[in-house]
Design a protein around this motif. Structure first.
Motif, PDB file in Angstrom:
ATOM      1  N   ASP A  78      37.697  45.326  21.041  1.00 33.41           N
ATOM      2  CA  ASP A  78      38.272  43.978  20.947  1.00 33.41           C
ATOM      3  C   ASP A  78      38.266  43.267  22.298  1.00 33.41           C
ATOM      4  O   ASP A  78      38.055  42.049  22.362  1.00 33.41           O
ATOM      5  N   ASN A  79      38.493  44.012  23.380  1.00 35.52           N
ATOM      6  CA  ASN A  79      38.571  43.413  24.720  1.00 35.52           C
ATOM      7  C   ASN A  79      37.225  43.245  25.411  1.00 35.52           C
ATOM      8  O   ASN A  79      37.083  42.368  26.268  1.00 35.52           O
ATOM      9  N   HIS A  80      36.249  44.085  25.089  1.00 33.54           N
ATOM     10  CA  HIS A  80      34.970  44.077  25.798  1.00 33.54           C
ATOM     11  C   HIS A  80      33.777  43.677  24.926  1.00 33.54           C
ATOM     12  O   HIS A  80      32.649  43.630  25.398  1.00 33.54           O
ATOM     13  N   GLY A  81      33.997  43.451  23.665  1.00 31.76           N
ATOM     14  CA  GLY A  81      32.892  43.117  22.761  1.00 31.76           C
ATOM     15  C   GLY A  81      32.275  44.374  22.179  1.00 31.76           C
ATOM     16  O   GLY A  81      32.719  45.492  22.452  1.00 31.76           O
ATOM     17  N   PRO A  82      31.243  44.197  21.356  1.00 31.03           N
ATOM     18  CA  PRO A  82      30.628  45.336  20.670  1.00 31.03           C
ATOM     19  C   PRO A  82      30.037  46.361  21.643  1.00 31.03           C
ATOM     20  O   PRO A  82      29.593  46.009  22.728  1.00 31.03           O
ATOM     21  N   PHE A  83      30.037  47.607  21.224  1.00 28.95           N
ATOM     22  CA  PHE A  83      29.423  48.670  22.013  1.00 28.95           C
ATOM     23  C   PHE A  83      27.912  48.464  22.012  1.00 28.95           C
ATOM     24  O   PHE A  83      27.306  48.229  20.972  1.00 28.95           O
ATOM     25  N   ALA A  84      27.306  48.562  23.185  1.00 32.38           N
ATOM     26  CA  ALA A  84      25.854  48.436  23.295  1.00 32.38           C
ATOM     27  C   ALA A  84      25.164  49.771  23.041  1.00 32.38           C
ATOM     28  O   ALA A  84      24.016  49.816  22.612  1.00 32.38           O
ATOM     29  N   SER A  85      25.880  50.866  23.306  1.00 34.76           N
ATOM     30  CA  SER A  85      25.332  52.203  23.066  1.00 34.76           C
ATOM     31  C   SER A  85      26.484  53.154  22.780  1.00 34.76           C
ATOM     32  O   SER A  85      27.645  52.865  23.104  1.00 34.76           O
ATOM     33  N   VAL A  86      26.154  54.284  22.218  1.00 36.80           N
ATOM     34  CA  VAL A  86      27.160  55.315  21.944  1.00 36.80           C
ATOM     35  C   VAL A  86      27.741  55.822  23.256  1.00 36.80           C
ATOM     36  O   VAL A  86      28.941  56.098  23.359  1.00 36.80           O
ATOM     37  N   ASP A  87      26.932  55.896  24.307  1.00 33.61           N
ATOM     38  CA  ASP A  87      27.394  56.384  25.604  1.00 33.61           C
ATOM     39  C   ASP A  87      28.476  55.491  26.219  1.00 33.61           C
ATOM     40  O   ASP A  87      29.264  55.954  27.042  1.00 33.61           O
ATOM     41  N   GLU A  88      28.531  54.237  25.826  1.00 28.38           N
ATOM     42  CA  GLU A  88      29.566  53.337  26.336  1.00 28.38           C
ATOM     43  C   GLU A  88      30.961  53.799  25.919  1.00 28.38           C
ATOM     44  O   GLU A  88      31.963  53.407  26.523  1.00 28.38           O
ATOM     45  N   LEU A  89      31.032  54.653  24.920  1.00 29.39           N
ATOM     46  CA  LEU A  89      32.319  55.198  24.483  1.00 29.39           C
ATOM     47  C   LEU A  89      33.033  55.914  25.629  1.00 29.39           C
ATOM     48  O   LEU A  89      34.261  56.004  25.655  1.00 29.39           O
ATOM     49  N   LEU A  90      32.270  56.396  26.614  1.00 29.96           N
ATOM     50  CA  LEU A  90      32.862  57.071  27.777  1.00 29.96           C
ATOM     51  C   LEU A  90      33.730  56.123  28.601  1.00 29.96           C
ATOM     52  O   LEU A  90      34.556  56.577  29.390  1.00 29.96           O
ATOM     53  N   GLN A  91      33.572  54.832  28.437  1.00 34.48           N
ATOM     54  CA  GLN A  91      34.376  53.845  29.162  1.00 34.48           C
ATOM     55  C   GLN A  91      35.789  53.725  28.580  1.00 34.48           C
ATOM     56  O   GLN A  91      36.665  53.142  29.198  1.00 34.48           O
ATOM     57  N   VAL A  92      35.987  54.255  27.377  1.00 39.05           N
ATOM     58  CA  VAL A  92      37.290  54.172  26.719  1.00 39.05           C
ATOM     59  C   VAL A  92      38.214  55.225  27.320  1.00 39.05           C
ATOM     60  O   VAL A  92      37.844  56.402  27.436  1.00 39.05           O
ATOM     61  N   ASN A  93      39.405  54.803  27.696  1.00 40.05           N
ATOM     62  CA  ASN A  93      40.396  55.712  28.265  1.00 40.05           C
ATOM     63  C   ASN A  93      40.711  56.836  27.267  1.00 40.05           C
ATOM     64  O   ASN A  93      41.045  56.585  26.124  1.00 40.05           O
ATOM     65  N   GLY A  94      40.582  58.083  27.719  1.00 39.58           N
ATOM     66  CA  GLY A  94      40.888  59.237  26.873  1.00 39.58           C
ATOM     67  C   GLY A  94      39.672  59.847  26.200  1.00 39.58           C
ATOM     68  O   GLY A  94      39.780  60.888  25.550  1.00 39.58           O
ATOM     69  N   ILE A  95      38.501  59.230  26.340  1.00 41.13           N
ATOM     70  CA  ILE A  95      37.268  59.772  25.744  1.00 41.13           C
ATOM     71  C   ILE A  95      36.434  60.373  26.864  1.00 41.13           C
ATOM     72  O   ILE A  95      36.011  59.678  27.791  1.00 41.13           O
ATOM     73  N   GLY A  96      36.205  61.679  26.796  1.00 41.05           N
ATOM     74  CA  GLY A  96      35.407  62.373  27.802  1.00 41.05           C
ATOM     75  C   GLY A  96      34.065  62.810  27.250  1.00 41.05           C
ATOM     76  O   GLY A  96      33.761  62.633  26.064  1.00 41.05           O
ATOM     77  N   LYS A  97      33.274  63.408  28.139  1.00 39.45           N
ATOM     78  CA  LYS A  97      31.923  63.841  27.760  1.00 39.45           C
ATOM     79  C   LYS A  97      31.933  64.846  26.616  1.00 39.45           C
ATOM     80  O   LYS A  97      31.117  64.769  25.706  1.00 39.45           O
ATOM     81  N   SER A  98      32.845  65.806  26.658  1.00 41.85           N
ATOM     82  CA  SER A  98      32.841  66.836  25.609  1.00 41.85           C
ATOM     83  C   SER A  98      33.197  66.238  24.247  1.00 41.85           C
ATOM     84  O   SER A  98      32.599  66.605  23.232  1.00 41.85           O
ATOM     85  N   LEU A  99      34.138  65.314  24.217  1.00 47.02           N
ATOM     86  CA  LEU A  99      34.497  64.664  22.953  1.00 47.02           C
ATOM     87  C   LEU A  99      33.336  63.828  22.431  1.00 47.02           C
ATOM     88  O   LEU A  99      33.034  63.847  21.230  1.00 47.02           O
ATOM     89  N   LEU A 100      32.665  63.115  23.334  1.00 40.71           N
ATOM     90  CA  LEU A 100      31.500  62.325  22.929  1.00 40.71           C
ATOM     91  C   LEU A 100      30.408  63.229  22.370  1.00 40.71           C
ATOM     92  O   LEU A 100      29.855  62.956  21.291  1.00 40.71           O
ATOM     93  N   GLU A 101      30.097  64.309  23.048  1.00 37.01           N
ATOM     94  CA  GLU A 101      29.023  65.204  22.594  1.00 37.01           C
ATOM     95  C   GLU A 101      29.371  65.872  21.268  1.00 37.01           C
ATOM     96  O   GLU A 101      28.504  66.089  20.430  1.00 37.01           O
ATOM     97  N   LYS A 102      30.637  66.178  21.067  1.00 37.65           N
ATOM     98  CA  LYS A 102      31.071  66.795  19.816  1.00 37.65           C
ATOM     99  C   LYS A 102      30.852  65.850  18.619  1.00 37.65           C
ATOM    100  O   LYS A 102      30.615  66.291  17.506  1.00 37.65           O
ATOM    101  N   ASN A 103      30.905  64.542  18.882  1.00 30.07           N
ATOM    102  CA  ASN A 103      30.809  63.551  17.796  1.00 30.07           C
ATOM    103  C   ASN A 103      29.532  62.720  17.825  1.00 30.07           C
ATOM    104  O   ASN A 103      29.334  61.882  16.966  1.00 30.07           O
TER     105      ASN A 103
END
Length: 110
Positions: A78-103
C-alpha cells in the motif's frame, strides 16, 4: 399379382436393411488429449500474487507468515506500490531470506 409380390419383397428388404443399420454399433471419434504448456518467465509463477493477495490469503498460503507478517506485506504494498519482483519481498520488515526461499515457489507478482 407380380406387383403385390414385388412390393412385399421390396418392403421386407427395406425393413431388414434398416434393422441392420440400426443394429450397427455407434462409433465415437477419439477425443484429443489436453496438453498443458508450461509458462516460462523470469519470475517463478506461483499461486499467491503479492500484488493482489489479502492478509488472510497470505497467512493461509505462505509458510511462516502469520497475521503480523501478512499485514506488513500488505502495508508495504500500500505504501510503496506493487511489487516489481518476488525478491522485493525482502524489503518488508520481518521477511528474511530463509522465509522468502521457503515460499518462493508459491509467489508471483503478475
Amino acid at each position: 399379382m407380380h406387383n403385390t409380390i414385388f412390393s412385399s419383397l421390396f418392403f421386407a428388404f427395406l425393413v431388414g436393411s434398416s434393422a441392420m443399420v440400426g443394429a450397427a454399433p455407434a462409433v465415437t471419434p477419439p477425443v484429443p488429449a489436453t496438453v498443458v504448456v508450461p509458462v516460462f518467465s523470469n519470475e517463478q509463477v506461483g499461486n499467491v500474487n503479492l500484488n493482489t493477495a489479502d492478509v488472510e490469503t497470505l497467512k493461509r498460503d505462505l509458510s511462516g507468515v502469520g497475521a503480523a507478517k501478512a499485514m506488513a506485506i500488505v502495508n508495504y504494498r500500500d505504501n510503496h506500490g506493487p511489487f516489481a519482483s518476488v525478491d522485493e519481498l525482502l524489503q518488508v520488515n520481518g521477511i528474511g531470506k530463509s522465509l522468502l526461499e521457503k515460499n518462493r515457489n508459491k509467489l508471483s507478482v503478475h
